[in-house]
Design a protein around this motif. Sequence first.
Motif, PDB file in Angstrom:
ATOM      1  N   HIS A  46       3.255  -5.512  17.764  1.00  0.00           N
ATOM      2  CA  HIS A  46       4.381  -5.385  18.696  1.00  0.00           C
ATOM      3  C   HIS A  46       5.176  -4.099  18.470  1.00  0.00           C
ATOM      4  N   SER A  47       4.921  -3.402  17.357  1.00  0.00           N
ATOM      5  CA  SER A  47       5.777  -2.250  17.035  1.00  0.00           C
ATOM      6  C   SER A  47       5.493  -1.086  17.983  1.00  0.00           C
ATOM      7  N   MET A  51       8.451   3.741  16.029  1.00  0.00           N
ATOM      8  CA  MET A  51       8.497   3.018  14.746  1.00  0.00           C
ATOM      9  C   MET A  51       7.268   3.390  13.909  1.00  0.00           C
ATOM     10  N   ARG A  54       7.728   6.791  12.485  1.00  0.00           N
ATOM     11  CA  ARG A  54       8.635   6.864  11.328  1.00  0.00           C
ATOM     12  C   ARG A  54       7.929   6.373  10.060  1.00  0.00           C
ATOM     13  N   MET A  55       7.117   5.326  10.220  1.00  0.00           N
ATOM     14  CA  MET A  55       6.410   4.801   9.042  1.00  0.00           C
ATOM     15  C   MET A  55       5.416   5.837   8.504  1.00  0.00           C
ATOM     16  N   THR A  59       5.378   7.940   4.963  1.00  0.00           N
ATOM     17  CA  THR A  59       4.195   7.918   4.100  1.00  0.00           C
ATOM     18  C   THR A  59       3.840   9.344   3.671  1.00  0.00           C
ATOM     19  N   ILE A  62       6.214  10.510   1.029  1.00  0.00           N
ATOM     20  CA  ILE A  62       5.906   9.939  -0.290  1.00  0.00           C
ATOM     21  C   ILE A  62       4.720  10.671  -0.922  1.00  0.00           C
ATOM     22  N   PHE A  75       9.540   4.291  -2.983  1.00  0.00           N
ATOM     23  CA  PHE A  75       8.310   3.603  -2.565  1.00  0.00           C
ATOM     24  C   PHE A  75       8.280   2.159  -3.077  1.00  0.00           C
ATOM     25  N   GLU A  78      10.531   0.104  -1.075  1.00  0.00           N
ATOM     26  CA  GLU A  78       9.994  -0.114   0.268  1.00  0.00           C
ATOM     27  C   GLU A  78       8.871  -1.166   0.252  1.00  0.00           C
ATOM     28  N   HIS A  82       8.792  -4.556   2.332  1.00  0.00           N
ATOM     29  CA  HIS A  82       7.687  -4.898   3.235  1.00  0.00           C
ATOM     30  C   HIS A  82       7.132  -6.293   2.941  1.00  0.00           C
ATOM     31  N   TYR A  86       8.710  -8.336   5.863  1.00  0.00           N
ATOM     32  CA  TYR A  86       7.720  -8.262   6.946  1.00  0.00           C
ATOM     33  C   TYR A  86       6.478  -9.116   6.690  1.00  0.00           C
ATOM     34  N   VAL A  88       4.107  -8.385   4.533  1.00  0.00           N
ATOM     35  CA  VAL A  88       2.954  -7.510   4.274  1.00  0.00           C
ATOM     36  C   VAL A  88       2.283  -7.934   2.962  1.00  0.00           C
ATOM     37  N   TYR A  96      -4.512   0.769   4.687  1.00  0.00           N
ATOM     38  CA  TYR A  96      -3.653   1.784   5.319  1.00  0.00           C
ATOM     39  C   TYR A  96      -4.011   3.184   4.799  1.00  0.00           C
TER      40      TYR A  96
HETATM   41  C1  HEM Z   1       3.169   4.143   2.229  1.00  0.00           C
HETATM   42  C2  HEM Z   1       3.175   2.992   2.899  1.00  0.00           C
HETATM   43  C3  HEM Z   1       4.246   2.600   3.878  1.00  0.00           C
HETATM   44  C4  HEM Z   1       5.462   3.177   4.158  1.00  0.00           C
HETATM   45  C5  HEM Z   1       6.110   4.380   3.517  1.00  0.00           C
HETATM   46  C6  HEM Z   1       6.080   2.388   5.209  1.00  0.00           C
HETATM   47  C7  HEM Z   1       7.311   2.666   5.786  1.00  0.00           C
HETATM   48  C8  HEM Z   1       7.887   1.937   6.775  1.00  0.00           C
HETATM   49  C9  HEM Z   1       9.165   2.225   7.374  1.00  0.00           C
HETATM   50  C10 HEM Z   1      10.068   3.408   6.992  1.00  0.00           C
HETATM   51  C11 HEM Z   1       9.406   1.275   8.296  1.00  0.00           C
HETATM   52  C12 HEM Z   1      10.655   1.143   9.182  1.00  0.00           C
HETATM   53  C13 HEM Z   1      10.484   2.022  10.393  1.00  0.00           C
HETATM   54  C14 HEM Z   1      11.734   2.010  11.260  1.00  0.00           C
HETATM   55  O1  HEM Z   1      11.927   1.034  11.973  1.00  0.00           O
HETATM   56  O2  HEM Z   1      12.465   2.973  11.188  1.00  0.00           O
HETATM   57  C15 HEM Z   1       8.287   0.363   8.287  1.00  0.00           C
HETATM   58  C16 HEM Z   1       8.182  -0.771   9.082  1.00  0.00           C
HETATM   59  C17 HEM Z   1       7.138  -1.668   9.026  1.00  0.00           C
HETATM   60  N1  HEM Z   1       5.986  -1.556   8.257  1.00  0.00           N
HETATM   61 FE1  HEM Z   1       5.591  -0.078   6.951  1.00  0.00          FE
HETATM   62  N2  HEM Z   1       5.233   1.358   5.554  1.00  0.00           N
HETATM   63  C18 HEM Z   1       4.109   1.449   4.760  1.00  0.00           C
HETATM   64  C19 HEM Z   1       3.003   0.632   4.776  1.00  0.00           C
HETATM   65  C20 HEM Z   1       2.870  -0.496   5.547  1.00  0.00           C
HETATM   66  C21 HEM Z   1       1.729  -1.360   5.537  1.00  0.00           C
HETATM   67  C22 HEM Z   1       0.478  -1.198   4.665  1.00  0.00           C
HETATM   68  C23 HEM Z   1       1.977  -2.359   6.424  1.00  0.00           C
HETATM   69  C24 HEM Z   1       1.038  -3.488   6.727  1.00  0.00           C
HETATM   70  C25 HEM Z   1       0.899  -4.050   7.904  1.00  0.00           C
HETATM   71  C26 HEM Z   1       3.301  -2.123   7.011  1.00  0.00           C
HETATM   72  C27 HEM Z   1       3.957  -2.905   7.944  1.00  0.00           C
HETATM   73  C28 HEM Z   1       5.202  -2.653   8.492  1.00  0.00           C
HETATM   74  C29 HEM Z   1       5.873  -3.552   9.437  1.00  0.00           C
HETATM   75  C30 HEM Z   1       5.353  -4.895   9.919  1.00  0.00           C
HETATM   76  C31 HEM Z   1       7.081  -2.918   9.771  1.00  0.00           C
HETATM   77  C32 HEM Z   1       8.158  -3.440  10.734  1.00  0.00           C
HETATM   78  C33 HEM Z   1       7.685  -3.232  12.129  1.00  0.00           C
HETATM   79  C34 HEM Z   1       8.726  -3.543  13.167  1.00  0.00           C
HETATM   80  O3  HEM Z   1       9.903  -3.673  12.834  1.00  0.00           O
HETATM   81  O4  HEM Z   1       8.329  -3.623  14.309  1.00  0.00           O
HETATM   82  N3  HEM Z   1       3.796  -0.969   6.454  1.00  0.00           N
HETATM   83  N4  HEM Z   1       7.380   0.792   7.364  1.00  0.00           N
END
Ligand code: HEM
Length: 134
Positions: A46-47, A51, A54-55, A59, A62, A75, A78, A82, A86, A88, A96
């Motif tokens: 759904h994201s 979004m 930004r993720m 990454t 980092i 990290f 974070e 997660h 979330y 995760v 990833y």
């Molecule tokens: C180095 C690894 C990762 C980093 C630095 C990272 C960073 C972030 C950040 C900064 C956000 C918030 C974005 C925003 O709304 O501004 C986010 C959201 C999210 N991330 Fe990650 N992430 C990482 C890996 C992962 C992995 C492996 C998953 C697995 C599915 C994941 C799932 C999610 C989910 C579900 C959200 C929320 C989505 C939403 O609100 O719609 N992330 N991540």
Amino acid sequence: MIQEAQSHTQVITALHLLAAKEIDPLAQIYERFFRLCPEARGLMGHSDEPMRGRMLEQTFEILMDADLHGAESYFRWEITNHVTAYGVAPNMYDAYFEAIGQVLAEILGEAWSASLNDAWRMQVANLLADVAQV
Ligand code: HEM
């Protein structure tokens, strides 16, 4: 330690090469990620694109800044976030980083040398060690 610093520098160079190509890898990376890890699509399906952008940007930050990973780092914080907020699972990080590495290798072509590939593997192993600590 020297080896770690060298691999870090090589990965930074690779990300600069990517930037110079002006190719946005976002769609390809997430497509690959979801193919390698269908459960992640369930969590992130759904994201929206900003979004996801930004993720991915975080990454890359980092990967380029050693201060952002390791003990007491952004990290680690974070990852905990997660996992708890979330849902995760730690193994999703493997998929990833694998997706990111595969897509970068395809985009960079010959510039993705065997030594860069080794450097990438070392950087990812470092980050996955953080994931294992949480
Ligand atoms: C180095 C690894 C990762 C980093 C630095 C990272 C960073 C972030 C950040 C900064 C956000 C918030 C974005 C925003 O709304 O501004 C986010 C959201 C999210 N991330 Fe990650 N992430 C990482 C890996 C992962 C992995 C492996 C998953 C697995 C599915 C994941 C799932 C999610 C989910 C579900 C959200 C929320 C989505 C939403 O609100 O719609 N992330 N991540």
